[in-house]
Design a protein around this motif. Structure first.
Motif, PDB file in Angstrom:
ATOM      1  N   ILE A 254       0.999  -1.273  -0.050  1.00 17.33           N
ATOM      2  CA  ILE A 254      -0.103   0.105   0.108  1.00 17.33           C
ATOM      3  C   ILE A 254       0.895   1.190  -0.099  1.00 17.33           C
ATOM      4  CG2 ILE A 254      -2.000   1.171   1.009  1.00 17.33           C
ATOM      5  CD1 ILE A 254      -2.600  -1.361   2.733  1.00 17.33           C
ATOM      6  N   LEU A 255       1.692   1.240   0.844  1.00 20.17           N
ATOM      7  CA  LEU A 255       2.776   2.301   1.007  1.00 20.17           C
ATOM      8  C   LEU A 255       3.513   2.663  -0.391  1.00 20.17           C
ATOM      9  CD1 LEU A 255       3.985   4.333   3.233  1.00 20.17           C
ATOM     10  CD2 LEU A 255       5.868   2.666   3.391  1.00 20.17           C
ATOM     11  N   GLY A 256       3.977   1.661  -1.045  1.00 19.47           N
ATOM     12  CA  GLY A 256       4.276   1.871  -2.293  1.00 19.47           C
ATOM     13  C   GLY A 256       3.363   2.663  -3.268  1.00 19.47           C
ATOM     14  N   THR A 257       2.186   2.157  -3.534  1.00 18.93           N
ATOM     15  CA  THR A 257       1.184   2.727  -4.340  1.00 18.93           C
ATOM     16  C   THR A 257       1.039   4.372  -3.790  1.00 18.93           C
ATOM     17  OG1 THR A 257       0.197   0.703  -4.693  1.00 18.93           O
ATOM     18  CG2 THR A 257      -1.023   2.887  -4.748  1.00 18.93           C
ATOM     19  N   ILE A 258       0.740   4.423  -2.702  1.00 20.59           N
ATOM     20  CA  ILE A 258       0.481   5.786  -2.200  1.00 20.59           C
ATOM     21  C   ILE A 258       1.856   6.848  -2.378  1.00 20.59           C
ATOM     22  CG2 ILE A 258       0.058   7.293  -0.020  1.00 20.59           C
ATOM     23  CD1 ILE A 258      -2.225   5.292  -0.936  1.00 20.59           C
ATOM     24  N   LEU A 259       2.988   6.197  -2.278  1.00 17.81           N
ATOM     25  CA  LEU A 259       4.214   7.123  -2.607  1.00 17.81           C
ATOM     26  C   LEU A 259       4.046   7.527  -3.945  1.00 17.81           C
ATOM     27  CD1 LEU A 259       7.220   5.390  -0.758  1.00 17.81           C
ATOM     28  CD2 LEU A 259       6.106   7.522   0.150  1.00 17.81           C
ATOM     29  N   MET A 260       3.899   6.711  -4.736  1.00 15.49           N
ATOM     30  CA  MET A 260       3.689   6.836  -6.223  1.00 15.49           C
ATOM     31  C   MET A 260       2.650   7.720  -6.583  1.00 15.49           C
ATOM     32  SD  MET A 260       4.710   3.958  -8.786  1.00 15.49           S
ATOM     33  CE  MET A 260       3.861   2.562  -8.117  1.00 15.49           C
ATOM     34  N   MET A 261       1.474   7.420  -5.861  1.00 14.96           N
ATOM     35  CA  MET A 261       0.325   8.525  -6.157  1.00 14.96           C
ATOM     36  C   MET A 261       0.522   9.844  -6.017  1.00 14.96           C
ATOM     37  SD  MET A 261      -3.317   6.271  -5.159  1.00 14.96           S
ATOM     38  CE  MET A 261      -3.815   7.481  -4.062  1.00 14.96           C
ATOM     39  N   VAL A 262       1.262  10.057  -4.990  1.00 12.40           N
ATOM     40  CA  VAL A 262       1.681  11.489  -4.512  1.00 12.40           C
ATOM     41  C   VAL A 262       2.570  12.280  -5.250  1.00 12.40           C
ATOM     42  CG1 VAL A 262       2.376  12.770  -2.667  1.00 12.40           C
ATOM     43  CG2 VAL A 262       0.648  11.268  -1.871  1.00 12.40           C
ATOM     44  N   SER A 263       3.644  11.323  -5.417  1.00 11.74           N
ATOM     45  CA  SER A 263       4.831  11.744  -6.277  1.00 11.74           C
ATOM     46  C   SER A 263       4.514  12.217  -7.716  1.00 11.74           C
ATOM     47  CB  SER A 263       6.271  10.917  -5.970  1.00 11.74           C
ATOM     48  OG  SER A 263       5.950   9.820  -7.022  1.00 11.74           O
ATOM     49  N   GLU A 264       3.776  11.424  -8.373  1.00 17.02           N
ATOM     50  CA  GLU A 264       3.406  11.361  -9.737  1.00 17.02           C
ATOM     51  C   GLU A 264       2.624  12.345 -10.047  1.00 17.02           C
ATOM     52  OE1 GLU A 264       2.306   7.646 -11.070  1.00 17.02           O
ATOM     53  OE2 GLU A 264       0.397   7.823 -10.447  1.00 17.02           O
ATOM     54  N   ARG A 265       1.993  13.102  -8.999  1.00 16.65           N
ATOM     55  CA  ARG A 265       0.926  14.077  -9.178  1.00 16.65           C
ATOM     56  C   ARG A 265       1.206  15.459  -8.364  1.00 16.65           C
ATOM     57  NH1 ARG A 265      -3.620  10.827  -6.704  1.00 16.65           N
ATOM     58  NH2 ARG A 265      -4.598  12.867  -6.005  1.00 16.65           N
ATOM     59  N   LYS A 266       2.567  15.401  -8.312  1.00 16.44           N
ATOM     60  CA  LYS A 266       2.983  16.752  -7.569  1.00 16.44           C
ATOM     61  C   LYS A 266       2.487  18.033  -8.400  1.00 16.44           C
ATOM     62  CE  LYS A 266       7.029  15.771  -4.779  1.00 16.44           C
ATOM     63  NZ  LYS A 266       8.355  15.262  -4.877  1.00 16.44           N
ATOM     64  N   ARG A 267       2.784  18.256  -9.680  1.00  5.27           N
ATOM     65  CA  ARG A 267       2.335  19.245 -10.228  1.00  5.27           C
ATOM     66  C   ARG A 267       0.714  19.467 -10.045  1.00  5.27           C
ATOM     67  NH1 ARG A 267       3.628  22.881 -14.429  1.00  5.27           N
ATOM     68  NH2 ARG A 267       1.766  23.544 -15.079  1.00  5.27           N
ATOM     69  N   GLU A 268      -0.236  18.525 -10.275  1.00  4.07           N
ATOM     70  CA  GLU A 268      -1.497  18.679 -10.078  1.00  4.07           C
ATOM     71  C   GLU A 268      -2.005  19.202  -8.670  1.00  4.07           C
ATOM     72  OE1 GLU A 268      -3.071  15.070 -11.217  1.00  4.07           O
ATOM     73  OE2 GLU A 268      -4.879  15.402  -9.648  1.00  4.07           O
TER      74      GLU A 268
END
Ligand SMILES: Nc1ncnc2c1ncn2[C@@H]1O[C@H](COP(=O)(O)OP(=O)(O)OP(=O)(O)O)[C@@H](O)[C@H]1O
Ligand SMILES: [Mg+2]
Lengths: 405, 230
Positions: free
Chosen positions: A281-295
């Motif tokens: 879960i942590l991996g997914t959440i980390l990705m979800m946040v980092s790839e959406r920084k701009r947004e």
């Protein structure tokens, strides 16, 4: 409002990732509920076994008897005691026993044995003793006669219809002696039990030992083991010196230890499982946040408070957990329920050991509610702990950097 | 009337090797209804300057006063609310919330402002029609072209009825026909709603439309020219 909608839609931007993450939770919940259900099921079977074979859920006896198990430390089951157990709502049934040691002789052989005086009908409700009668008849309360365990009968070279002479010491040193016809042979699944026991009607036993109206213990049954602590709490309030009440846990500490050991093993496995899920879960959440920084930066730039943003991200995390848990329970509840109703038959060594312990060789399942909600709670807590990351990130995200991303 | 007053605005970046004076003591005013281009070579400080007057990047020193409010004296929560109510943003690209439709993106900011539903829906329709994509109100950004996305971004920037709109290279990712139509649109909106537009750009066509061009170099104002255009 909108926040929930945004969070929900965000989940499905990368549907596969959400499905896989929720899927790992799903398998985790399924596996751990299944495992726990199996563990609890086997404990229930074992507890049921000791409780039914012998000790009952609870016993009342005198403090002296607890120290020194002699016929002199017996007691009379008085009306006041009877009232206490009758008034305790958790108690479903109870039965009186008088047990003591005696010598047993056939024509030319003698052996020491434990004589257990029982109320035949009442005892059968606790131990289902009748079911183990392999030859002859079960006892009747108003008829002299004994049931002999099979190995003991073989040793003494006796069978149904023969007589046994019992002799030993009775109440306050009175001589105890009597001759009784064998009404039946008992064959238990456990070899231990087959070696030593002789059952007689309570009245006959009291007469043999000159312990009129006296019993060594009152054996108490309740609905199931989950009632035990309440029943004990209530009884302990009422039962005072010289009497005492003991639960099967106190009477059979080895079994408690075994169960505790097994639970610890299960906990270790589940902890490992949950650690793996946590990282997933942590991996997914980390990705979800980092790839959406701009947004995320844009949302704050145009006027969304960071706290509001954190709510969106927490909701996303929460949804993933919720989907996984719900799916897990949708499968595990009916599955465990099915196996609860239809335990899986076992073969081989395990089966043999179980038979020797007197348990029917099945893999049992339990459907105690806490099996399910504890797993659900654990995963929810893990998810919420993971949500701390997006929460903090919402407040620390640097706008200028995020907007450049 | 001055919408923005800027006094001695400075931004120094402390990188590991050197101190970069990205904006170096700029003082300037912007009036209501302006259509202004901020130009200058790459690295001259345009983005840094716009970010500071948009309340996105804190100045090292100097003041940004918008409608009488010195914005960098506000706390971090108040400054977000200030942006929401006073400043519209159009960034270079990926402006929109991807999971919301064009309409929802425009409506969203009014929702943050707490505007009633009726008003929100009416204004959303009106603005999307004004920017020429009234028929795509239900489309998600990924289904729109880059030019259409920027039009929605302009509509969103206008939706909150801001004092001014900041656009940092809004046409950088657009082809020439999209660029000219977006410019046409912004200049129309500027006239229709009398909203101040300030944009940073490299693009000659953008400059040609501007009625005021501020040229920056090395964080300082090199020139500030006004043009008469219809
Ligand atoms: N976060 C930062 N840390 C350090 N230096 C920075 C940072 N942001 C910008 N700079 C520097 O500040 C100066 C001005 O940058 P800025 O991005 O404002 O220029 P710009 O005029 O917008 O350029 P462009 O036309 O390429 O967008 C540049 O020298 C840049 O390297
Ligand atoms: Mg720039």
């Amino acid at each position: 409002m909108k926040i929930i909608i945004i969070a929900w839609r965000n989940l499905w931007r990368k549907p596969w990732r959400t499905v896989i993450t929720a899927g790992s939770i799903f398998f985790g919940v399924l596996l751990s509920t299944f495992m726990t259900s199996m563990q609890y099921g086997s404990y229930e079977a074992m507890i049921n076994n000791v409780v039914k074979f012998y000790s009952g859920y609870m016993q009342i006896f005198t403090e002296e008897y607890h120290e020194n198990k002699t016929i002199n430390n017996t007691f009379i089951f008085s009306d006041s005691l009877k009232q206490i157990v009758d008034n305790e709502s958790t108690i479903t049934h109870y039965t009186e026993r008088l047990e003591y040691f005696s010598l047993v002789s056939s024509e030319n052989l003698t052996k020491g044995s434990v004589i257990i005086g029982i109320d035949p009908d009442s005892e059968n409700k606790v131990t289902e003793l009748k079911k183990w009668v392999s030859k002859g008849q079960y006892l009747k309360s108003d008829e002299d006669g004994v049931l002999v365990a099979v190995d003991l009968a073989n040793y003494l070279k006796v069978g149904v219809g023969d007589s046994l002479i019992l002799y030993g010491q009775g109440y306050h040193g009175v001589m105890a002696a009597g001759i009784y016809p064998i009404k039946g042979i008992l064959e238990f699944p456990s070899p231990e039990l087959n070696k030593q026991f002789i059952y007689m009607p309570l009245k006959t036993t009291q007469e043999l030992f000159s312990a009129y109206d006296r019993i060594t213990s009152l054996v108490i049954m309740i609905e199931d083991n989950y009632q035990l602590s309440r029943a004990m709490r209530n009884l302990k309030k009422e039962i005072n010196s010289p009497f005492m009440v003991r639960s099967w846990e106190e009477l059979q500490p080895e079994l408690v230890q075994m169960i505790d050991g097994d639970k610890a093993g299960g906990l270790f496995m589940k902890t490992l499982l949950y650690i793996i899920i946590t990282f997933g879960i942590l991996g997914t959440i980390l990705m979800m946040v980092s790839e959406r920084k701009r947004e995320l930066g844009v949302m704050i730039a145009i006027g969304m408070q960071r706290f509001t943003l954190s709510k969106i991200l927490i909701a996303e995390t929460f949804f993933i957990g919720l989907i996984g848990i719900t799916a897990g329970l949708i499968f595990s509840v009916p599955m465990t329920y099915y196996y609860y109703l239809n335990p899986i038959p076992l073969v081989g060594d395990t089966a043999k050991t179980m038979i020797e312990m007197g348990i029917e060789p099945f893999m049992y399942f339990s459907i105690q509610p806490d099996i399910y909600y504890i797993q659900a709670l654990v995963v929810m807590i893990i998810t919420m702990l993971i949500a701390i990351y997006p929460f903090i990130k919402s407040f620390t995200l640097k706008l200028t950097t995020a907007l450049k991303a | 009337m001055n919408v923005i007053e800027i006094k001695d605005l400075t931004k120094i970046y402390n990188t590991s090797e050197v101190k970069v004076k990205a904006v170096n003591g700029i003082s300037i005013d912007f009036k209501e209804g302006e259509f202004t281009a901020v130009v200058g070579p790459s690295g001259s400080g345009k983005t840094t300057f716009l970010n500071m007057l948009g309340g996105l990047d804190k100045p090292t020193s100097g003041d940004v006063i918008i409608g009488g409010q010195n914005i960098w004296q506000l706390n971090s929560r108040k400054i977000i609310d200030f942006r929401m109510n006073n400043i519209g943003f159009v960034f270079q690209s990926y402006n929109l919330i991807p999971v919301l439709t064009a309409g929802e993106n425009v409506e969203f900011i009014m929702q943050l402002q707490g505007k009633p539903k009726k008003e929100r829906e009416k204004r959303t329709r009106e603005l999307l029609e004004a920017v020429g994509i009234g028929d795509r109100i239900k489309s998600r950004p990924s289904k729109l072209s880059g030019g259409q996305q920027q039009r929605v971004a302009v509509a969103r920037a206008l939706a909150s009825r801001p004092k001014f709109i900041l656009a940092d290279e809004p046409t950088a990712n657009l082809d020439s026909s999209s660029t000219s139509s977006l410019l046409e649109l912004m200049s129309q909106m500027n006239k229709k709603y009398n909203t101040t537009f300030i944009f940073a750009t490299h693009d000659q066509r953008v400059m040609d439309k501007a009625r005021r061009i501020i040229t920056i170099e090395d964080g300082k104002i090199l020139s500030d020219e006004h043009f008469d255009r219809k």
